[in-house]
Motif scaffolding. Structure first.
Motif, PDB file in Angstrom:
ATOM      1  N   THR A   1       5.832  39.001  -4.782  1.00  8.52           N
ATOM      2  CA  THR A   1       5.635  40.105  -5.425  1.00  8.52           C
ATOM      3  C   THR A   1       5.780  40.173  -7.058  1.00  8.52           C
ATOM      4  O   THR A   1       5.029  40.534  -7.817  1.00  8.52           O
ATOM      5  N   ALA A   2       7.135  39.687  -7.256  1.00  8.02           N
ATOM      6  CA  ALA A   2       7.437  39.429  -8.686  1.00  8.02           C
ATOM      7  C   ALA A   2       6.603  38.489  -9.426  1.00  8.02           C
ATOM      8  O   ALA A   2       6.118  38.704 -10.637  1.00  8.02           O
ATOM      9  N   ARG A   3       6.230  37.470  -8.792  1.00 11.12           N
ATOM     10  CA  ARG A   3       5.166  36.487  -9.624  1.00 11.12           C
ATOM     11  C   ARG A   3       3.985  37.062  -9.892  1.00 11.12           C
ATOM     12  O   ARG A   3       3.303  37.022 -10.852  1.00 11.12           O
ATOM     13  N   SER A   4       3.408  38.067  -8.727  1.00 14.73           N
ATOM     14  CA  SER A   4       2.014  38.608  -8.620  1.00 14.73           C
ATOM     15  C   SER A   4       2.055  39.439  -9.882  1.00 14.73           C
ATOM     16  O   SER A   4       0.965  39.868 -10.591  1.00 14.73           O
ATOM     17  N   MET A   5       3.298  40.325 -10.171  1.00 14.59           N
ATOM     18  CA  MET A   5       3.166  41.270 -11.083  1.00 14.59           C
ATOM     19  C   MET A   5       3.347  40.862 -12.531  1.00 14.59           C
ATOM     20  O   MET A   5       2.650  41.131 -13.118  1.00 14.59           O
ATOM     21  N   VAL A   6       4.043  39.683 -12.501  1.00 14.79           N
ATOM     22  CA  VAL A   6       4.281  38.958 -13.784  1.00 14.79           C
ATOM     23  C   VAL A   6       2.723  38.443 -14.348  1.00 14.79           C
ATOM     24  O   VAL A   6       2.380  38.538 -15.579  1.00 14.79           O
ATOM     25  N   GLU A   7       2.341  37.733 -13.404  1.00 13.61           N
ATOM     26  CA  GLU A   7       1.153  37.385 -13.714  1.00 13.61           C
ATOM     27  C   GLU A   7      -0.016  38.138 -14.222  1.00 13.61           C
ATOM     28  O   GLU A   7      -0.887  38.205 -15.045  1.00 13.61           O
ATOM     29  N   THR A   8      -0.277  39.492 -13.273  1.00 12.34           N
ATOM     30  CA  THR A   8      -0.852  40.559 -13.695  1.00 12.34           C
ATOM     31  C   THR A   8      -0.816  40.976 -15.036  1.00 12.34           C
ATOM     32  O   THR A   8      -1.527  41.416 -15.896  1.00 12.34           O
ATOM     33  N   ILE A   9       0.610  41.281 -15.450  1.00 16.26           N
ATOM     34  CA  ILE A   9       0.887  42.010 -16.722  1.00 16.26           C
ATOM     35  C   ILE A   9       0.722  41.102 -17.735  1.00 16.26           C
ATOM     36  O   ILE A   9      -0.116  41.159 -18.892  1.00 16.26           O
ATOM     37  N   ASN A  10       0.819  39.617 -17.635  1.00 17.88           N
ATOM     38  CA  ASN A  10       0.397  38.861 -18.512  1.00 17.88           C
ATOM     39  C   ASN A  10      -0.962  38.617 -18.802  1.00 17.88           C
ATOM     40  O   ASN A  10      -1.389  38.375 -20.047  1.00 17.88           O
ATOM     41  N   ARG A  11      -1.618  38.568 -17.845  1.00 21.71           N
ATOM     42  CA  ARG A  11      -3.152  38.620 -18.024  1.00 21.71           C
ATOM     43  C   ARG A  11      -3.799  39.892 -18.492  1.00 21.71           C
ATOM     44  O   ARG A  11      -4.730  39.548 -19.310  1.00 21.71           O
ATOM     45  N   ARG A  12      -3.260  40.980 -18.445  1.00 19.58           N
ATOM     46  CA  ARG A  12      -3.898  42.033 -18.768  1.00 19.58           C
ATOM     47  C   ARG A  12      -3.462  42.642 -20.124  1.00 19.58           C
ATOM     48  O   ARG A  12      -4.224  43.309 -20.737  1.00 19.58           O
ATOM     49  N   ILE A  13      -2.000  42.422 -20.349  1.00 21.37           N
ATOM     50  CA  ILE A  13      -1.437  42.825 -21.561  1.00 21.37           C
ATOM     51  C   ILE A  13      -1.530  41.643 -22.660  1.00 21.37           C
ATOM     52  O   ILE A  13      -1.724  41.925 -23.707  1.00 21.37           O
ATOM     53  N   GLY A  14      -0.991  40.759 -22.314  1.00 17.47           N
ATOM     54  CA  GLY A  14      -1.004  39.463 -23.038  1.00 17.47           C
ATOM     55  C   GLY A  14       0.083  38.539 -22.649  1.00 17.47           C
ATOM     56  O   GLY A  14       1.207  38.813 -21.954  1.00 17.47           O
ATOM     57  N   PRO A  15      -0.087  37.449 -23.033  1.00 14.90           N
ATOM     58  CA  PRO A  15       0.970  36.202 -22.505  1.00 14.90           C
ATOM     59  C   PRO A  15       2.388  36.507 -23.119  1.00 14.90           C
ATOM     60  O   PRO A  15       2.651  36.713 -24.272  1.00 14.90           O
ATOM     61  N   GLY A  16       3.264  36.132 -22.245  1.00 10.59           N
ATOM     62  CA  GLY A  16       4.563  36.446 -22.607  1.00 10.59           C
ATOM     63  C   GLY A  16       5.036  37.981 -22.606  1.00 10.59           C
ATOM     64  O   GLY A  16       6.393  38.081 -22.986  1.00 10.59           O
ATOM     65  N   THR A  17       4.244  38.855 -22.199  1.00 10.55           N
ATOM     66  CA  THR A  17       4.644  40.193 -22.196  1.00 10.55           C
ATOM     67  C   THR A  17       5.925  40.246 -20.805  1.00 10.55           C
ATOM     68  O   THR A  17       6.686  41.077 -21.086  1.00 10.55           O
ATOM     69  N   ALA A  18       5.566  39.528 -19.870  1.00  9.93           N
ATOM     70  CA  ALA A  18       6.672  39.838 -18.636  1.00  9.93           C
ATOM     71  C   ALA A  18       7.165  38.568 -18.435  1.00  9.93           C
ATOM     72  O   ALA A  18       6.523  37.526 -18.235  1.00  9.93           O
ATOM     73  N   THR A  19       8.483  38.709 -17.855  1.00 11.72           N
ATOM     74  CA  THR A  19       9.211  37.431 -17.402  1.00 11.72           C
ATOM     75  C   THR A  19       9.933  37.702 -16.117  1.00 11.72           C
ATOM     76  O   THR A  19      10.676  38.792 -16.343  1.00 11.72           O
ATOM     77  N   ALA A  20       9.828  37.089 -14.981  1.00 16.99           N
ATOM     78  CA  ALA A  20      10.811  37.376 -13.996  1.00 16.99           C
ATOM     79  C   ALA A  20      12.052  36.672 -14.230  1.00 16.99           C
ATOM     80  O   ALA A  20      12.182  35.591 -14.403  1.00 16.99           O
ATOM     81  N   LEU A  21      12.796  37.646 -13.837  1.00 19.08           N
ATOM     82  CA  LEU A  21      14.401  37.291 -14.104  1.00 19.08           C
ATOM     83  C   LEU A  21      15.035  36.789 -12.590  1.00 19.08           C
ATOM     84  O   LEU A  21      15.813  35.759 -12.698  1.00 19.08           O
ATOM     85  N   ASP A  22      14.491  37.426 -11.626  1.00 20.72           N
ATOM     86  CA  ASP A  22      14.628  37.186 -10.293  1.00 20.72           C
ATOM     87  C   ASP A  22      13.795  37.542  -9.288  1.00 20.72           C
ATOM     88  O   ASP A  22      12.720  38.042  -9.938  1.00 20.72           O
ATOM     89  N   GLY A  23      13.983  37.854  -8.022  1.00 18.33           N
ATOM     90  CA  GLY A  23      13.193  38.255  -7.124  1.00 18.33           C
ATOM     91  C   GLY A  23      13.094  39.701  -7.192  1.00 18.33           C
ATOM     92  O   GLY A  23      12.366  40.451  -6.396  1.00 18.33           O
ATOM     93  N   ARG A  24      13.856  40.554  -8.119  1.00 20.13           N
ATOM     94  CA  ARG A  24      13.889  42.057  -8.074  1.00 20.13           C
ATOM     95  C   ARG A  24      13.511  42.469  -9.753  1.00 20.13           C
ATOM     96  O   ARG A  24      12.782  43.557  -9.728  1.00 20.13           O
ATOM     97  N   VAL A  25      13.968  41.726 -10.727  1.00 20.53           N
ATOM     98  CA  VAL A  25      13.946  41.958 -11.931  1.00 20.53           C
ATOM     99  C   VAL A  25      13.015  41.442 -12.861  1.00 20.53           C
ATOM    100  O   VAL A  25      12.944  40.372 -12.609  1.00 20.53           O
ATOM    101  N   ILE A  26      12.081  42.059 -13.753  1.00 23.36           N
ATOM    102  CA  ILE A  26      11.140  41.871 -14.559  1.00 23.36           C
ATOM    103  C   ILE A  26      11.375  42.401 -15.813  1.00 23.36           C
ATOM    104  O   ILE A  26      11.590  43.468 -16.024  1.00 23.36           O
ATOM    105  N   GLU A  27      11.384  41.501 -16.850  1.00 24.18           N
ATOM    106  CA  GLU A  27      11.795  41.954 -18.222  1.00 24.18           C
ATOM    107  C   GLU A  27      10.534  42.061 -18.865  1.00 24.18           C
ATOM    108  O   GLU A  27       9.641  40.911 -18.970  1.00 24.18           O
ATOM    109  N   LEU A  28      10.197  43.115 -19.839  1.00 21.55           N
ATOM    110  CA  LEU A  28       9.097  43.454 -20.404  1.00 21.55           C
ATOM    111  C   LEU A  28       9.289  43.126 -21.842  1.00 21.55           C
ATOM    112  O   LEU A  28      10.404  43.906 -22.425  1.00 21.55           O
TER     113      LEU A  28
END
Length: 373
Positions: A205-232
């Protein structure tokens, strides 16, 4: 006109439509349903107070001395001194705990609902008024002040030793009963990066969320820190951060699938499974074993002129009954409907389902997490 090709085409179309309905659609969920902004949450507040104006249904002060002590302390703060040694016999006062949740971004002056719960042996808080009560957080600071008329949903009456009651009378609510006096700082107001926390830690889920945000907002917008936390990487101005998070929260994450889980309520026997539950090939045999113990009085009558006494004894009968256990074979990859159908074929009750599911988990045939509540 030959109708067979036409009927065959209709049949193929119907089969295709049926297959399309049977194929599960890709599951999608919004970001706001999967994650929360780190640091943006409710905060629990608690306070101790007194409810007055009860119609003789308050605490019995001889059994709850803290109620009398609290009342005398309050009167002393108001400039009224009770003579030493005075034993107050009150029935219209009750000691209560006041709780509420302080929503995120609350500002001074905002009103929130509070819950009032009796601490002593008050029979009812109906018709009472909560006196001004400070509500504190975990740091000991006062964040809100509560006061108002207590609303109790139940009703009851008692007379001549009999008592009738509907719902709970020792707890109630005060709508908009507390006024916020202090705000809680959140990391959202700063100019640094924002972090999303998944409600359930899951790497896919973390990977899918990061891919979705980077694809829709812009590359590098989201980065997964672990299986729970995503930095924006968020903008710095508050207005732009609000618009940014509103856009992020409405994004739909495709492919996110809840982990397989079976929730069992041991008290009610309720068993709930999600669609991710799978079974490996397994055979289940289930038999009902019942033990019945019954007793009947037996009167032992002495013979005439024997001088004996009549004695009453009990005769106990114990019956053990075991019905034949049916065996059901479950193929690998069985889904939720198949699992339920197969267990119903065994005639399993909800309590039996709990035992069977635990046995399947122990045997390694159930690919799901068992959660007993």
């Amino acid at each position: 006109m030959n109708q067979h090709p036409f009927l065959a085409a209709c049949l193929r179309l119907a089969v295709a439509m049926l297959c399309a309905l049977l194929v599960p659609a890709a599951q999608a969920a919004r970001v706001k349903d999967l994650a929360n902004v780190q640091g943006v949450r409710n905060n629990q507040l608690v306070g101790y107070g007194l409810v007055v104006g009860l119609d003789g249904t308050g605490d019995q002060t001889t059994q709850t001395p803290f109620t009398t002590q609290s009342l005398m302390s309050m009167l002393s703060n108001l400039g009224i001194n009770v003579p030493p040694g005075t034993r107050l016999q009150l029935k219209n006062v009750a000691a209560v705990m006041v709780t509420t949740m302080l929503p995120p971004f609350s500002q001074p002056g905002q009103q929130v609902d509070v819950t009032v719960s009796s601490m002593g042996n008050a029979k009812s808080l109906r018709g009472g008024t909560l006196l001004l009560t400070p509500l504190k957080g975990l740091d000991g600071q006062v964040y809100a002040m509560a006061q108002g008329s207590v609303s109790v949903g139940g009703a009851g009456a008692s007379a001549a030793g009999s008592r009738a009651q509907i719902n709970h009378l020792s707890a109630g609510r005060i709508p908009a009963g507390a006024t916020v006096e202090r705000d809680v700082p959140t990391p959202f107001a700063g100019d640094g990066a924002l972090r999303l926390e998944l409600t359930t830690a899951d790497f896919s889920t973390a990977r899918s969320m990061v891919e979705t945000i980077n694809r829709r907002i812009g590359p590098g917008t989201a980065t997964a820190l672990d299986g729970r936390v995503i930095e924006l990487r968020a903008p710095s101005s508050p207005d732009a951060r609000v618009a940014f998070m509103a856009q992020i929260e409405d994004l739909e994450v495709v492919g996110s699938r809840a982990p397989a889980r079976v929730v069992i309520n041991a008290r009610t026997g309720s068993v709930v499974m999600n669609q991710s539950v799978r079974l490996a090939p397994v055979a289940v045999a289930h038999g009902n074993l019942s033990v019945t113990v019954s007793s009947a009085p037996v009167v032992s009558q002495p013979a005439p002129f024997s001088g004996g006494q009549t004695v009453v004894t009990e005769r106990a009968d114990i019956e053990i009954r075991q019905s034949g256990g049916a065996i059901v074979h479950l193929d690998g990859g069985a889904q939720l409907a198949e699992v339920v159908k197969a267990l119903n074929l065994l005639g399993a009750t909800p309590q039996d389902l709990i035992s069977i599911l635990q046995a399947l988990k122990t045997a390694g045939a159930l690919t799901a997490e068992l959660e007993i509540i």
